[in-house]
Design an enzyme around this catalytic site. Structure first.
Site, PDB file in Angstrom:
ATOM      1  N   ASP A  31       0.870  -1.166   0.000  1.00 38.34           N
ATOM      2  CA  ASP A  31       0.000   0.000   0.000  1.00 38.34           C
ATOM      3  C   ASP A  31       0.910   1.220   0.000  1.00 38.34           C
ATOM      4  O   ASP A  31       2.013   1.194   0.527  1.00 38.34           O
ATOM      5  CB  ASP A  31      -0.922  -0.031   1.220  1.00 38.34           C
ATOM      6  CG  ASP A  31      -2.048   0.968   1.078  1.00 38.34           C
ATOM      7  OD1 ASP A  31      -2.120   1.627   0.015  1.00 38.34           O
ATOM      8  OD2 ASP A  31      -2.846   1.119   2.011  1.00 38.34           O
ATOM      9  N   SER A  32       0.413   2.300  -0.608  1.00 37.33           N
ATOM     10  CA  SER A  32       1.277   3.453  -0.855  1.00 37.33           C
ATOM     11  C   SER A  32       1.515   4.301   0.377  1.00 37.33           C
ATOM     12  O   SER A  32       2.419   5.110   0.407  1.00 37.33           O
ATOM     13  CB  SER A  32       0.622   4.332  -1.913  1.00 37.33           C
ATOM     14  OG  SER A  32      -0.607   4.814  -1.401  1.00 37.33           O
ATOM     15  N   GLY A  33       0.681   4.163   1.374  1.00 38.92           N
ATOM     16  CA  GLY A  33       0.830   5.013   2.545  1.00 38.92           C
ATOM     17  C   GLY A  33      -0.108   6.205   2.533  1.00 38.92           C
ATOM     18  O   GLY A  33      -0.128   6.980   3.481  1.00 38.92           O
ATOM     19  N   GLY A  34      -0.894   6.351   1.475  1.00 46.85           N
ATOM     20  CA  GLY A  34      -1.868   7.443   1.432  1.00 46.85           C
ATOM     21  C   GLY A  34      -2.753   7.405   2.677  1.00 46.85           C
ATOM     22  O   GLY A  34      -2.905   8.405   3.387  1.00 46.85           O
ATOM     23  N   PHE A  35      -3.294   6.247   2.962  1.00 47.81           N
ATOM     24  CA  PHE A  35      -4.187   6.097   4.113  1.00 47.81           C
ATOM     25  C   PHE A  35      -3.473   6.444   5.429  1.00 47.81           C
ATOM     26  O   PHE A  35      -4.021   7.139   6.279  1.00 47.81           O
ATOM     27  CB  PHE A  35      -4.741   4.656   4.161  1.00 47.81           C
ATOM     28  CG  PHE A  35      -5.691   4.414   5.292  1.00 47.81           C
ATOM     29  CD1 PHE A  35      -7.002   4.855   5.219  1.00 47.81           C
ATOM     30  CD2 PHE A  35      -5.277   3.744   6.442  1.00 47.81           C
ATOM     31  CE1 PHE A  35      -7.884   4.647   6.274  1.00 47.81           C
ATOM     32  CE2 PHE A  35      -6.152   3.526   7.498  1.00 47.81           C
ATOM     33  CZ  PHE A  35      -7.457   3.978   7.412  1.00 47.81           C
ATOM     34  N   ASP A  56      -2.502   8.301  -3.048  1.00 47.66           N
ATOM     35  CA  ASP A  56      -3.801   8.954  -3.216  1.00 47.66           C
ATOM     36  C   ASP A  56      -4.112   9.876  -2.055  1.00 47.66           C
ATOM     37  O   ASP A  56      -3.460   9.838  -1.016  1.00 47.66           O
ATOM     38  CB  ASP A  56      -4.922   7.908  -3.398  1.00 47.66           C
ATOM     39  CG  ASP A  56      -4.996   6.920  -2.238  1.00 47.66           C
ATOM     40  OD1 ASP A  56      -4.027   6.839  -1.452  1.00 47.66           O
ATOM     41  OD2 ASP A  56      -6.004   6.210  -2.117  1.00 47.66           O
ATOM     42  N   GLN A  79     -11.515   6.402  -5.713  1.00 49.81           N
ATOM     43  CA  GLN A  79     -12.001   7.061  -4.497  1.00 49.81           C
ATOM     44  C   GLN A  79     -13.398   7.617  -4.770  1.00 49.81           C
ATOM     45  O   GLN A  79     -14.024   7.243  -5.750  1.00 49.81           O
ATOM     46  CB  GLN A  79     -11.028   8.179  -4.098  1.00 49.81           C
ATOM     47  CG  GLN A  79      -9.677   7.671  -3.599  1.00 49.81           C
ATOM     48  CD  GLN A  79      -9.765   7.064  -2.200  1.00 49.81           C
ATOM     49  OE1 GLN A  79     -10.829   7.031  -1.567  1.00 49.81           O
ATOM     50  NE2 GLN A  79      -8.648   6.555  -1.712  1.00 49.81           N
ATOM     51  N   ASP A 117      -7.743  -7.086   2.112  1.00 52.58           N
ATOM     52  CA  ASP A 117      -6.757  -7.160   3.179  1.00 52.58           C
ATOM     53  C   ASP A 117      -7.403  -6.556   4.393  1.00 52.58           C
ATOM     54  O   ASP A 117      -8.241  -5.667   4.284  1.00 52.58           O
ATOM     55  CB  ASP A 117      -5.502  -6.336   2.858  1.00 52.58           C
ATOM     56  CG  ASP A 117      -5.738  -4.856   3.097  1.00 52.58           C
ATOM     57  OD1 ASP A 117      -6.322  -4.222   2.210  1.00 52.58           O
ATOM     58  OD2 ASP A 117      -5.373  -4.346   4.164  1.00 52.58           O
ATOM     59  N   CYS A 144     -12.718 -26.381  11.408  1.00 47.91           N
ATOM     60  CA  CYS A 144     -11.461 -25.782  10.953  1.00 47.91           C
ATOM     61  C   CYS A 144     -10.327 -26.802  10.940  1.00 47.91           C
ATOM     62  O   CYS A 144     -10.234 -27.664  11.810  1.00 47.91           O
ATOM     63  CB  CYS A 144     -11.109 -24.617  11.861  1.00 47.91           C
ATOM     64  SG  CYS A 144      -9.580 -23.799  11.402  1.00 47.91           S
ATOM     65  N   CYS A 181      -7.061 -25.815  10.843  1.00 46.37           N
ATOM     66  CA  CYS A 181      -5.793 -25.145  11.162  1.00 46.37           C
ATOM     67  C   CYS A 181      -5.055 -25.910  12.254  1.00 46.37           C
ATOM     68  O   CYS A 181      -5.625 -26.763  12.935  1.00 46.37           O
ATOM     69  CB  CYS A 181      -6.043 -23.696  11.580  1.00 46.37           C
ATOM     70  SG  CYS A 181      -6.474 -23.473  13.307  1.00 46.37           S
ATOM     71  N   CYS A 189      -6.676 -25.602  15.804  1.00 46.56           N
ATOM     72  CA  CYS A 189      -7.891 -26.396  16.015  1.00 46.56           C
ATOM     73  C   CYS A 189      -7.597 -27.896  15.995  1.00 46.56           C
ATOM     74  O   CYS A 189      -8.305 -28.676  16.627  1.00 46.56           O
ATOM     75  CB  CYS A 189      -8.943 -26.039  14.975  1.00 46.56           C
ATOM     76  SG  CYS A 189      -9.585 -24.371  15.210  1.00 46.56           S
ATOM     77  N   HIS A 196      -5.415 -19.319  13.638  1.00 53.91           N
ATOM     78  CA  HIS A 196      -6.778 -19.751  13.335  1.00 53.91           C
ATOM     79  C   HIS A 196      -7.521 -18.711  12.482  1.00 53.91           C
ATOM     80  O   HIS A 196      -8.147 -19.066  11.487  1.00 53.91           O
ATOM     81  CB  HIS A 196      -7.567 -20.026  14.615  1.00 53.91           C
ATOM     82  CG  HIS A 196      -9.030 -20.176  14.349  1.00 53.91           C
ATOM     83  ND1 HIS A 196      -9.565 -21.329  13.820  1.00 53.91           N
ATOM     84  CD2 HIS A 196     -10.049 -19.277  14.449  1.00 53.91           C
ATOM     85  CE1 HIS A 196     -10.865 -21.139  13.620  1.00 53.91           C
ATOM     86  NE2 HIS A 196     -11.181 -19.913  13.995  1.00 53.91           N
TER      87      HIS A 196
HETATM   88 ZN   LIG Z   1      -8.700 -23.193  13.445  1.00 55.63          ZN
END
Ligand SMILES: [Zn+2]
Length: 374
Positions: free
Chosen positions: A60-64, A114, A187, A265, A303, A305, A308, A334
């Site tokens: 991410d560009s860092g605008g946020f 942005d 935007q 994300d 799950c 994972c 779990c 998890h």
């Molecule tokens: Zn799990």
């Protein structure tokens, strides 16, 4: 995309992510520019090499971050002056400087710089920021082309005269992605006409490799976000990935995919995992609650994972209550696994041709139980 803001997905090893089937992760240009510095990452061979992750990375560009974390911002057409949130030092970001930072970091997909505004901004401010973001996009693109040309010139200079000789040495800096895909960001706040104008105008500039949809999930109602997604989705060309930035709760993933989003994300799975929040198909639960003190079940019976597969809710609750680091790690494992496998199920449903009924059933089950949550 699991989020590795500072070139690490909190509490997880890159091997964990590979085993869970993560295909791409996110890092952040603003944060890595401030610490350790993009020049250092570049000197260490770029992000892939630095953090030992050999699959795609998006920065991410860092605008946020400039507009949300940094202090004392002065915005003009050239760029943004701000103070580092770490040491208060004065910095100046322009579309060009951010492209150079992202080139140093060497991710595969780089986001444009942005102008990000608060979610509920009125139409004039949203229009101003959206139009400036489009002008900045043109400057980002010009800088990326310039950097590409420089890299080609450097490569040509270092290439051996006899091309049959040492071919493997003819690519300088092999660890840095040779080509970076620049994604524009649509935007427009919660103003449908602005979203439509931005998407149309950006799409008409060139055949982009993909599109970011930014400035959503920043305090507006969910319904407003879905409406903006419908509009952007309609206006953007088919056949190119759409990335809904900073959005990634389980229900958002499903609702976003319904509206044509491909990439997400969100820090939620690891950040909420560290607070004791567990994602399950029946909504969220908080592992710290007393009712789990003697619960012999795994976090989520469905799950697969590694948390779990081995541990009970009672044990993980105990780890949390006792501030054991393993507790944070297990919930992060998890929750990230939960979102990755949710996205896999969605892809399978799309391939089978029954995404519509699959997603309706999934949302019904998830929402039916969510009120017990956190
Ligand atoms: Zn799990």
């Amino acid at each position: 995309m699991p989020v590795g803001t500072l070139a690490a997905v909190k509490a997880l090893d890159p091997d964990d992510l590979t085993q869970m089937g993560a295909t791409m992760i996110l890092a952040n240009a603003y944060h890595l520019h401030l610490r350790p510095g993009d020049e250092i990452v570049h000197a260490m061979g770029g992000l892939h090499s630095f953090m030992r992750w050999n699959r795609p990375i998006l920065t991410d560009s860092g605008g946020f971050q400039v507009f949300s974390l940094a202090r004392l911002r002065t915005i003009n057409e050239d760029g943004v002056e701000f103070q580092s949130h770490i040491d208060g030092s004065k910095r100046f970001f322009t579309p060009e400087s951010v492209m150079r930072i992202e080139r140093n970091l060497g991710a595969d997909v780089i986001m444009q710089f942005d102008h990000v505004i608060p979610g509920q901004s009125d139409e004039p401010s949203a229009r101003d920021a959206s139009e400036r973001s489009i002008r900045w996009l043109e400057r980002c693109l010009a800088e990326v082309k310039q950097l590409d040309a420089q890299d080609r010139a450097t490569a040509a200079m270092h290439a051996p005269a006899d091309h049959t000789a040492t071919r493997q040495h003819s690519k300088p800096n092999r660890l840095i992605a040779p080509r970076q895909a620049l994604f524009p960001i649509v935007q427009g706040g919660i103003h449908g006409n602005l979203r439509r104008e931005a998407a149309t105008s950006i799409a008409s500039m060139r055949d982009w490799a993909g599109f970011g949809i930014g400035g959503l999930s920043v305090g507006e109602e969910k319904e407003a976000m879905y409406a903006m997604l419908d509009i952007a989705s309609e206006a953007l060309p088919a056949g190119r990935p759409r990335y809904l930035m900073g959005v990634g709760f389980p229900e958002d993933l499903v609702e976003g995919i319904r509206r044509g989003v491909d990439l997400f994300d969100c820090v939620a799975p690891t950040r909420m995992g560290r607070n004791g929040t567990v994602f399950t198909p029946e909504g969220r639960l908080n592992i710290k609650r007393t009712e789990f003190r003697t619960d012999p079940r795994p976090l989520d019976a469905d799950c697969e994972c590694s948390a779990c597969a081995r541990f009970t809710r009672a044990y993980i609750r105990h780890l949390f209550v006792s501030d054991e680091i393993l507790g944070l790690r297990l919930l992060s494992l998890h929750n990230v696994h939960f979102l990755l496998s949710l996205a896999r199920s969605a892809r399978q449903a799309i391939k089978r041709g029954d995404f519509d009924s699959w997603s309706r059933d999934w949302l019904l089950r998830y929402r039916a139980a969510t009120p017990i949550a956190v």
